[in-house]
Design an enzyme around this catalytic site. Structure first.
Site, PDB file in Angstrom:
ATOM      1  N   THR A  80      -3.481   3.524   2.211  1.00  0.00           N
ATOM      2  CA  THR A  80      -2.821   4.128   1.054  1.00  0.00           C
ATOM      3  C   THR A  80      -3.856   4.770   0.128  1.00  0.00           C
ATOM      4  O   THR A  80      -3.659   5.873  -0.374  1.00  0.00           O
ATOM      5  CB  THR A  80      -1.985   3.062   0.313  1.00  0.00           C
ATOM      6  OG1 THR A  80      -1.077   2.502   1.248  1.00  0.00           O
ATOM      7  CG2 THR A  80      -1.211   3.636  -0.838  1.00  0.00           C
ATOM      8  N   LYS A 111     -16.044  -9.505 -14.276  1.00  0.00           N
ATOM      9  CA  LYS A 111     -17.058  -9.773 -15.312  1.00  0.00           C
ATOM     10  C   LYS A 111     -16.392 -10.159 -16.633  1.00  0.00           C
ATOM     11  O   LYS A 111     -17.046 -10.199 -17.672  1.00  0.00           O
ATOM     12  CB  LYS A 111     -17.931  -8.538 -15.514  1.00  0.00           C
ATOM     13  CG  LYS A 111     -18.755  -8.217 -14.296  1.00  0.00           C
ATOM     14  CD  LYS A 111     -19.663  -7.042 -14.549  1.00  0.00           C
ATOM     15  CE  LYS A 111     -20.309  -6.577 -13.265  1.00  0.00           C
ATOM     16  NZ  LYS A 111     -20.811  -5.218 -13.372  1.00  0.00           N
ATOM     17  N   HIS A 115       7.093   0.127  -3.955  1.00  0.00           N
ATOM     18  CA  HIS A 115       6.058   0.973  -3.352  1.00  0.00           C
ATOM     19  C   HIS A 115       6.712   2.335  -3.144  1.00  0.00           C
ATOM     20  O   HIS A 115       6.995   2.757  -2.028  1.00  0.00           O
ATOM     21  CB  HIS A 115       5.622   0.347  -2.026  1.00  0.00           C
ATOM     22  CG  HIS A 115       4.357   0.897  -1.453  1.00  0.00           C
ATOM     23  ND1 HIS A 115       3.713   2.008  -1.960  1.00  0.00           N
ATOM     24  CD2 HIS A 115       3.603   0.489  -0.399  1.00  0.00           C
ATOM     25  CE1 HIS A 115       2.632   2.249  -1.233  1.00  0.00           C
ATOM     26  NE2 HIS A 115       2.542   1.341  -0.283  1.00  0.00           N
TER      27      HIS A 115
HETATM   28  C1  NCD Z   1       2.428  -1.730   2.921  1.00  0.00           C
HETATM   29  C2  NCD Z   1       2.026  -2.373   1.618  1.00  0.00           C
HETATM   30  O1  NCD Z   1       0.853  -2.466   1.298  1.00  0.00           O
HETATM   31  O2  NCD Z   1       2.947  -2.752   0.920  1.00  0.00           O
HETATM   32  N1  NCD Z   1       1.452  -0.978   3.554  1.00  0.00           N
HETATM   33  C3  NCD Z   1       1.100   0.244   3.123  1.00  0.00           C
HETATM   34  O3  NCD Z   1       1.242   0.617   1.988  1.00  0.00           O
HETATM   35  N2  NCD Z   1       0.603   1.082   4.059  1.00  0.00           N
HETATM   36  C4  NCD Z   1       3.077  -2.669   3.845  1.00  0.00           C
HETATM   37  C5  NCD Z   1       2.325  -3.871   4.318  1.00  0.00           C
HETATM   38  O4  NCD Z   1       1.291  -4.242   3.774  1.00  0.00           O
HETATM   39  O5  NCD Z   1       2.827  -4.478   5.261  1.00  0.00           O
END
Ligand code: NCD
Length: 331
Positions: A76, A103, A155
């Site tokens: 990401t 820190k 997300h």
């Molecule tokens: C997801 C996350 O971090 O929520 N992955 C991502 O963004 N590529 C899903 C996951 O961690 O399984």
């Protein structure tokens, strides 16, 4: 023990300007179908940029973007970084977990320091639900905040790239049956996907999981619940697999990974129960042999790598929409 509840719904005014344009992108809740469609259409136009020999447009030249990752991430973070660079912004990667907060500096002091360096946007990933919202509440009026994943809450850029992938590969969402399979309980991705699918009028959204991996009252989110993968996959157009988020599990929610794979793993035989042209998706990282068979992850129906490619164009769209507002409209 069940995880702490996600923060309550955000007032739409917190992420939109007074004339209804995006200022921050924190959650999909409260956003409209026309706005989501505008994001997808703009992302479509950016896919042509990424196909050119010179993969850059000057839209955000002179802007400074900070990637604030309080939780480890490669995929990401890289996707956001590339999106910022393709828009010609200057982008700084801050791995906060290994710097100031250890820190003893408070989060808000860190923010003030970054603001003093004239930043224009913060991309925030944090293990606490609501962290991006909290930051958005405290930033200077000209700064936009994009949520890159907060705890188990949301997300939204991942959900938008998933919607983009489905629309591109299958056409409009308002004719499709979509199944989300696996650890829904701990998944911020699943929550955001369910909001996006509902806003875009997807007629049938199924969640398929053992009881222990579903949030309480999940039906209230507007989904059909299935505990049998075989039954749940029947005739679906899209199958979205999720990772078992073992790092978030407290107590024994599962008998064993082998047993989970036997009951909920997506194999070729099982996929045959869905429509013959059904898409197989996964936000990554995928655990082969735990939630998905290797030959399905790499098979002809899988669009897992397309999701990754489209992710850059979708994030370019979101960054340029949040920062494209006329001066003064942020106040
Ligand atoms: C997801 C996350 O971090 O929520 N992955 C991502 O963004 N590529 C899903 C996951 O961690 O399984």
């Amino acid at each position: 023990m069940r995880p702490a509840p996600a923060p309550g719904p955000l007032p739409a005014s917190m992420q939109l300007t007074s004339d209804g344009r995006l200022r921050h992108f924190l959650t999909l809740e409260g956003l409209s179908a026309p706005l989501l469609t505008e994001i997808l259409d703009l992302a479509e136009s950016f896919t042509t940029v990424t196909a050119q020999p010179v993969k850059k447009v000057p839209l955000l030249r002179g802007k400074t973007i900070f990637n604030l990752f309080f939780e480890p991430s490669t995929r990401t973070r890289t996707s956001f970084e590339l999106a910022a660079k393709r828009l010609s912004a200057d982008v700084m990667n801050m791995n906060i977990s290994t710097s100031s907060t250890t820190k003893g500096e408070s989060l808000l002091d860190t923010l003030r320091n970054l603001e003093a360096m004239h930043s224009d946007m913060f991309i925030v990933r944090h293990s606490q639900s609501g962290a991006a919202q909290l930051i958005a509440r405290h930033v200077a009026p000209h700064i936009s905040v994009l949520n890159a994943g907060d705890g188990q809450h949301s997300h939204p850029t991942q959900a938008m790239l998933d919607m983009f992938t489905i629309r591109r590969e299958k056409g409009p969402l308002n004719t499709l049956r979509v199944a989300i399979v696996g650890d829904i309980l701990h998944s911020r991705v699943a929550r955001s996907q369910i909001h996006a699918l509902n806003i875009l009028n997807t007629p049938e959204i199924r969640v398929i999981a053992p009881k222990t991996l579903l949030p309480k009252n999940v039906e209230e989110l507007g989904v059909q619940v299935h505990h049998s993968l075989d039954r749940g996959l029947r005739d679906v157009d899209v199958v979205i697999m999720l990772r078992l988020q073992k790092e978030r599990m407290r107590g024994a929610l599962l008998p064993s990974e082998n047993e989970y794979y036997r009951l909920f793993g997506l194999t070729r035989e099982r996929l045959a129960l869905a429509r013959p042209d059904a898409l197989v998706m996964h936000p990554g990282p995928a655990n082969r042999g735990v939630e998905i068979a290797s030959d399905v992850a790499d098979g002809p129906q899988s669009v897992i790598l397309k999701q990754v490619s489209y992710g850059v164009a979708v994030r370019m769209a979101l960054m340029s929409m949040c920062m494209g507002n006329p001066p003064g409209s942020h106040e």
